[in-house]
Design an enzyme around this catalytic site. Sequence first.
Site, short mmCIF file in Angstrom:
data_model
loop_
_atom_site.label_atom_id
_atom_site.label_comp_id
_atom_site.label_asym_id
_atom_site.label_seq_id
_atom_site.Cartn_x
_atom_site.Cartn_y
_atom_site.Cartn_z
N ASN A 1 -2.77 5.96 1.68
CA ASN A 1 -2.32 4.40 1.04
C ASN A 1 -0.77 4.52 1.13
O ASN A 1 -0.09 4.96 0.46
CB ASN A 1 -2.78 4.25 -0.43
CG ASN A 1 -2.21 2.96 -0.78
OD1 ASN A 1 -1.93 2.05 -0.16
ND2 ASN A 1 -2.27 2.60 -2.26
N LYS B 1 0.96 1.99 0.84
CA LYS B 1 1.77 0.95 0.18
C LYS B 1 2.54 0.16 0.83
O LYS B 1 2.49 -0.18 1.95
CB LYS B 1 2.46 1.64 -1.09
CG LYS B 1 1.24 2.56 -1.83
CD LYS B 1 1.75 3.23 -3.14
CE LYS B 1 0.47 4.15 -3.81
NZ LYS B 1 1.01 4.54 -5.21
N HIS C 1 -6.61 -1.30 -7.14
CA HIS C 1 -5.54 -0.29 -7.17
C HIS C 1 -4.71 -0.63 -8.49
O HIS C 1 -4.65 -1.76 -9.12
CB HIS C 1 -4.69 -0.31 -5.98
CG HIS C 1 -3.57 1.02 -6.15
ND1 HIS C 1 -2.43 0.93 -6.96
CD2 HIS C 1 -3.91 2.12 -5.37
CE1 HIS C 1 -2.12 2.12 -6.78
NE2 HIS C 1 -2.66 2.94 -5.77
N GLU D 1 -1.72 -0.49 -9.15
CA GLU D 1 -0.69 -1.45 -9.04
C GLU D 1 -0.97 -2.68 -9.02
O GLU D 1 -0.25 -3.71 -9.47
CB GLU D 1 0.38 -1.03 -7.89
CG GLU D 1 0.88 0.48 -8.04
CD GLU D 1 1.05 1.20 -6.93
OE1 GLU D 1 0.99 0.87 -5.65
OE2 GLU D 1 1.20 2.41 -7.08
N GLU E 1 -7.97 7.46 -9.91
CA GLU E 1 -6.41 7.47 -9.94
C GLU E 1 -5.81 7.25 -11.32
O GLU E 1 -5.49 6.31 -11.84
CB GLU E 1 -5.86 6.52 -9.03
CG GLU E 1 -6.28 6.68 -7.61
CD GLU E 1 -5.12 6.05 -6.66
OE1 GLU E 1 -5.02 6.72 -5.71
OE2 GLU E 1 -4.90 4.98 -7.00
N GLY F 1 2.57 8.64 -8.28
CA GLY F 1 4.12 8.48 -7.89
C GLY F 1 4.90 9.16 -8.84
O GLY F 1 6.05 9.23 -8.96
N SER G 1 -0.45 12.09 -7.04
CA SER G 1 0.33 13.07 -6.64
C SER G 1 -0.29 14.14 -6.03
O SER G 1 0.00 15.54 -6.32
CB SER G 1 1.10 13.37 -8.03
OG SER G 1 1.94 12.52 -8.34
P1 13P Z 1 0.98 9.13 -5.03
O1 13P Z 1 -0.03 10.18 -4.10
O2 13P Z 1 2.04 8.63 -4.42
O3 13P Z 1 0.89 9.48 -6.63
O4 13P Z 1 0.01 7.79 -5.16
C1 13P Z 1 -1.33 7.58 -5.08
C2 13P Z 1 -2.01 6.53 -4.92
O5 13P Z 1 -1.84 5.51 -5.70
C3 13P Z 1 -2.90 6.06 -3.78
O6 13P Z 1 -3.35 5.20 -3.70
#
Ligand code: 13P
Length: 249
Positions: free
Chosen positions: A5, A7, A92, A94, A164, A170, A208
């Site tokens: 992803n 982003k 997601h 976010e 997740e 992150g 992560s």
């Molecule tokens: P990270 O791998 O940067 O922690 O992000 C995970 C994520 O949100 C994948 O959709």
Amino acid sequence: MVAGNWKMNLGLADAVRLASDVARETADDARAVTVAVCPPTIWLEAVAERVRTSGVALGAQDVHPEASGAFTGEVAPPMLREVGARYVIVGHSERRQLFGESSAFVAEKARAVLAAGMAPILCVGETLDEREGGDAEAVVLGQLAESLDGVALDDPAGLVVAYEPVWAIGTGRTATPDQAQTMHAAVRAALAERFGGGEKIEILYGGSVKPGNAAELFAQPDLDGALVGGASLDADAFAAIVAAARASL
Ligand code: 13P
């Protein structure tokens, strides 16, 4: 399955370069492991061009549930299908946290993605407060049930679920293999109860994931792969995670 992803990162030249590098570096492993990249919507077509003849699949990061209409700024499922997407991330954290998306809206998206002939990658996960309050499993299973409202599956491969934990995204703080396994087993049991053949649905872990922790996560029986954020922006790191997935088969 290992999905990247990306982003809201990368300009056009860097996105195209990363797609080419991922296609080249995962070429061998992509025969055994489903590899997907989810670039920003605006680069989908350019990335599709680069991965078309490779084993790398294309995914989108979000979608609107309607097939067309007056929804300024939005993108419809048939448009994503037409550009070559096979997967669409829905729900997601976010989107849920920063854009106020409810599980009911996520379920509409999941149904629309399936109707357009693609597979949703449905994300669920608890916050740190929810985990520390002992509510992680109830929150995740509640989100899962509500986000699957009205979803019917002809084929279990038509749905991917990603666990997740919000506190691991992150942050560099990964769920321990035990924490991830416990939640994945609960998600798998819920899916098996909800759908015929539901135990065959792939359940990815996200938060992560890096080359250094991928193998121990993939060693867990109910982890079928990863949804990778930060490390998916580096072709070498992403390819190393794909290699770890293959080695765990
Ligand atoms: P990270 O791998 O940067 O922690 O992000 C995970 C994520 O949100 C994948 O959709």
